[in-house]
Design an enzyme around this catalytic site. Structure first.
Site, mmCIF file in Angstrom:
data_model
loop_
_atom_site.group_PDB
_atom_site.id
_atom_site.type_symbol
_atom_site.label_atom_id
_atom_site.label_comp_id
_atom_site.label_asym_id
_atom_site.label_seq_id
_atom_site.Cartn_x
_atom_site.Cartn_y
_atom_site.Cartn_z
ATOM 1 N N GLY A 173 47.893 21.539 49.998
ATOM 2 C CA GLY A 173 48.723 21.987 51.115
ATOM 3 C C GLY A 173 47.835 22.870 51.984
ATOM 4 O O GLY A 173 47.483 23.976 51.577
ATOM 5 N N VAL A 194 50.685 28.604 54.343
ATOM 6 C CA VAL A 194 50.387 29.402 53.147
ATOM 7 C C VAL A 194 49.053 28.978 52.518
ATOM 8 O O VAL A 194 48.236 29.824 52.142
ATOM 9 C CB VAL A 194 51.523 29.280 52.097
ATOM 10 N N ASP A 199 45.205 18.033 51.702
ATOM 11 C CA ASP A 199 46.511 17.802 52.346
ATOM 12 C C ASP A 199 46.715 16.298 52.520
ATOM 13 O O ASP A 199 45.761 15.514 52.500
ATOM 14 C CB ASP A 199 46.565 18.508 53.710
ATOM 15 N N ARG A 216 66.025 28.945 49.739
ATOM 16 C CA ARG A 216 64.876 28.250 49.143
ATOM 17 C C ARG A 216 65.352 27.073 48.286
ATOM 18 O O ARG A 216 64.692 26.045 48.199
ATOM 19 C CB ARG A 216 64.075 29.215 48.269
ATOM 20 N N SER A 264 55.134 26.390 45.897
ATOM 21 C CA SER A 264 56.181 25.646 46.603
ATOM 22 C C SER A 264 57.573 26.046 46.101
ATOM 23 O O SER A 264 57.768 26.273 44.907
ATOM 24 C CB SER A 264 55.984 24.138 46.393
ATOM 25 N N ASP A 322 57.026 39.587 46.254
ATOM 26 C CA ASP A 322 58.246 40.385 46.343
ATOM 27 C C ASP A 322 57.940 41.862 46.072
ATOM 28 O O ASP A 322 58.517 42.751 46.706
ATOM 29 C CB ASP A 322 59.295 39.865 45.342
ATOM 30 N N ARG A 356 56.428 43.417 49.097
ATOM 31 C CA ARG A 356 57.476 43.708 50.095
ATOM 32 C C ARG A 356 58.294 44.932 49.680
ATOM 33 O O ARG A 356 58.723 45.725 50.515
ATOM 34 C CB ARG A 356 58.377 42.478 50.259
HETATM 35 N N1 LIG Z 1 56.463 31.263 46.221
HETATM 36 C C1 LIG Z 1 56.371 31.992 47.319
HETATM 37 O O1 LIG Z 1 56.353 33.224 47.267
HETATM 38 C C2 LIG Z 1 56.295 31.324 48.645
HETATM 39 C C3 LIG Z 1 56.518 29.972 48.738
HETATM 40 N N2 LIG Z 1 56.418 29.341 49.946
HETATM 41 C C4 LIG Z 1 56.619 27.895 49.934
HETATM 42 O O2 LIG Z 1 55.343 27.267 50.097
HETATM 43 C C5 LIG Z 1 55.516 25.963 50.662
HETATM 44 C C6 LIG Z 1 54.553 25.758 51.826
HETATM 45 O O3 LIG Z 1 54.917 26.588 52.911
HETATM 46 P P1 LIG Z 1 54.081 26.533 54.282
HETATM 47 O O4 LIG Z 1 52.628 26.548 53.980
HETATM 48 O O5 LIG Z 1 54.649 27.548 55.176
HETATM 49 O O6 LIG Z 1 54.462 25.068 54.804
HETATM 50 P P2 LIG Z 1 53.624 24.140 55.810
HETATM 51 O O7 LIG Z 1 54.555 23.090 56.296
HETATM 52 O O8 LIG Z 1 52.905 24.985 56.798
HETATM 53 O O9 LIG Z 1 52.517 23.486 54.862
HETATM 54 C C7 LIG Z 1 52.833 22.581 53.835
HETATM 55 C C8 LIG Z 1 51.731 21.548 53.799
HETATM 56 O O10 LIG Z 1 51.958 20.694 52.679
HETATM 57 C C9 LIG Z 1 51.472 19.411 53.049
HETATM 58 N N3 LIG Z 1 52.009 18.382 52.149
HETATM 59 C C10 LIG Z 1 53.253 17.858 52.096
HETATM 60 N N4 LIG Z 1 53.328 16.929 51.127
HETATM 61 C C11 LIG Z 1 52.102 16.866 50.547
HETATM 62 C C12 LIG Z 1 51.550 16.116 49.486
HETATM 63 N N5 LIG Z 1 52.271 15.225 48.810
HETATM 64 N N6 LIG Z 1 50.264 16.327 49.160
HETATM 65 C C13 LIG Z 1 49.516 17.218 49.813
HETATM 66 N N7 LIG Z 1 49.972 17.961 50.840
HETATM 67 C C14 LIG Z 1 51.255 17.799 51.194
HETATM 68 C C15 LIG Z 1 51.950 19.255 54.485
HETATM 69 O O11 LIG Z 1 51.248 18.221 55.160
HETATM 70 C C16 LIG Z 1 51.684 20.628 55.038
HETATM 71 O O12 LIG Z 1 50.411 20.729 55.660
HETATM 72 C C17 LIG Z 1 57.001 25.872 51.033
HETATM 73 O O13 LIG Z 1 57.713 25.178 50.041
HETATM 74 C C18 LIG Z 1 57.435 27.330 51.064
HETATM 75 O O14 LIG Z 1 58.821 27.493 50.837
HETATM 76 C C19 LIG Z 1 56.104 29.997 51.082
HETATM 77 C C20 LIG Z 1 55.886 31.365 51.046
HETATM 78 C C21 LIG Z 1 55.979 32.125 49.828
HETATM 79 O O1 LIG Z 2 61.210 32.831 52.292
HETATM 80 C C1 LIG Z 2 60.731 31.716 52.033
HETATM 81 O O2 LIG Z 2 61.362 30.651 52.064
HETATM 82 C C2 LIG Z 2 59.292 31.653 51.622
HETATM 83 C C3 LIG Z 2 59.109 32.569 50.501
HETATM 84 O O3 LIG Z 2 59.356 32.239 49.361
HETATM 85 C C4 LIG Z 2 58.858 33.973 50.834
HETATM 86 O O4 LIG Z 2 58.292 34.290 51.896
HETATM 87 O O5 LIG Z 2 59.233 34.806 50.017
#
Ligand SMILES: NC(=O)C1=CN([C@@H]2O[C@H](COP(=O)(O)OP(=O)(O)OC[C@H]3O[C@@H](n4cnc5c(N)ncnc54)[C@H](O)[C@@H]3O)[C@@H](O)[C@H]2O)C=CC1
Ligand SMILES: O=C([O-])CC(=O)C(=O)O
Length: 308
Positions: A7, A11, A32, A88, A119, A148, A151
């Site tokens: 990805g 993030v 990606d 989420r 994810s 968390d 934050r």
């Molecule tokens: N656990 C945590 O604390 C956090 C989790 N997240 C989660 O992280 C994930 C990514 O968020 P962002 O980066 O903002 O999204 P984004 O949309 O900017 O990036 C996701 C990337 O994954 C790629 N992707 C999709 N399917 C794929 C596959 N099968 N193989 C390889 N790449 C693939 C997409 O092309 C895209 O570039 C989301 O599910 C989000 O909710 C985000 C922030 C904090």
């Molecule tokens: O809020 C969301 O969906 C992404 C995430 O997990 C975070 O930033 O804590």
């Protein structure tokens, strides 16, 4: 030390950038599914190397997992982020399929890897990885609590009008708007309990603001956050790569700890070169115990939506 980040979105790229800037990994592979996207992000990041003073080599790959072979640590950020008004948990339908195929491909090429799941819904995606790979449990780590807790410290420092470096605190439980358990009773300002400075009402407000930290940013940005998530992941990667033995709250498979089993949820762990080297059992107040129990029920309900 080879690290793969799947990805190359918000993030994933932020995480790769922080890992490179900290200069402890020899190689970061960004992968990606979008044609050329990871290669572009990798090239852009490499062009910051002479400016930011790092020697980590960052390369990109479009869906070619042979480039990720023998990674010591793999991070899964592939999947859709939420939009304002969503939870989420609503991401499970699309993200479960993505996490399933991605984790299988990563383990096929790096059987000795430590996997960090980002994810969302993260606790359920971490549980899914347990179900579909045969990695031992200390090598599957969900990232949520580190973010968390950062934050929480931000909100505590704001309420205390104190520098963040003077503040310590931790959030355990599920990584969801309702499931987080900010441990206000353990939070300190330079070793002094924060309850010496803040009223119960103000502390409750800090906890409430912490729990909706991700939702607040999603409302402001139109998509979810990436700087603090990327920094939090890089912290876990560094703790493992450099065998730091740091304590972070991470989502891990519980087997009786905290009175819970057969789910992944955030609890404090010691992170070192072997991944999760120990789960730390912290004594909780009665209210925190109840909160943790309710949080676990929420995570199990979401796990129930998985097609295993
Ligand atoms: N656990 C945590 O604390 C956090 C989790 N997240 C989660 O992280 C994930 C990514 O968020 P962002 O980066 O903002 O999204 P984004 O949309 O900017 O990036 C996701 C990337 O994954 C790629 N992707 C999709 N399917 C794929 C596959 N099968 N193989 C390889 N790449 C693939 C997409 O092309 C895209 O570039 C989301 O599910 C989000 O909710 C985000 C922030 C904090
Ligand atoms: O809020 C969301 O969906 C992404 C995430 O997990 C975070 O930033 O804590």
């Amino acid at each position: 030390m080879k690290v793969t980040v799947v990805g190359a979105g918000a993030v994933g790229a932020s995480c790769a950038e922080y890992i490179a800037i900290k200069n402890f990994a020899s190689e970061v592979v960004l992968l990606d599914i979008k044609e050329g996207y990871a290669e572009g992000k990798a090239m852009d990041l490499m062009q910051t190397a002479s400016l930011n003073g790092f020697d980590t080599k960052i390369t990109g790959s479009t869906s070619d997992y042979s480039k990720t072979a023998n990674s010591d640590i793999c991070v899964i950020t592939s999947g859709i982020p939420r939009k304002p008004g969503m939870t989420r948990e609503e991401l499970i339908g699309i993200n479960a399929g993505i996490v399933k195929t991605v984790s299988a491909s990563l383990v096929e090429h790096s059987p000795n890897t430590i996997l960090i799941v980002v994810s969302n819904p993260m606790d359920t995606m971490t549980y899914l990885v347990h179900k579909i790979t045969d990695l031992p449990k200390h090598r599957i780590i969900g990232m949520g609590g580190a973010l968390d807790s950062a934050r929480f410290k931000y909100r505590l420092a704001e309420a205390l009008e104190a520098p963040i470096s003077d503040v310590d605190g931790m959030v355990i439980g599920g990584h969801s708007d309702k499931g987080m358990v900010p441990l206000t009773s353990h939070a300190t300002r330079n070793s002094i309990k924060v309850s010496e400075f803040l009223s119960e009402e103000r502390l409750n407000q800090v906890a409430a603001d912490t729990k909706v930290g991700g939702a607040t940013l999603t409302g402001l940005l139109g998509t979810s956050a990436w700087y603090a998530p990327g920094a939090a992941v890089s912290g876990l990667v560094q703790a493992i790569a450099c065998d730091q033995k740091k304590v972070y709250p991470c989502s891990t498979l519980l087997d009786g700890e905290y009175g819970l089993s057969d789910l992944c949820i955030g609890v404090p762990v010691v992170l070192g070169r072997n991944g999760i080297e120990r789960i730390v059992d912290v004594s909780l107040s009665d209210a925190e115990k109840e909160h943790m129990k309710a949080s676990a029920e929420g995570v199990k309900k979401t796990n129930g939506l998985l097609e295993l």
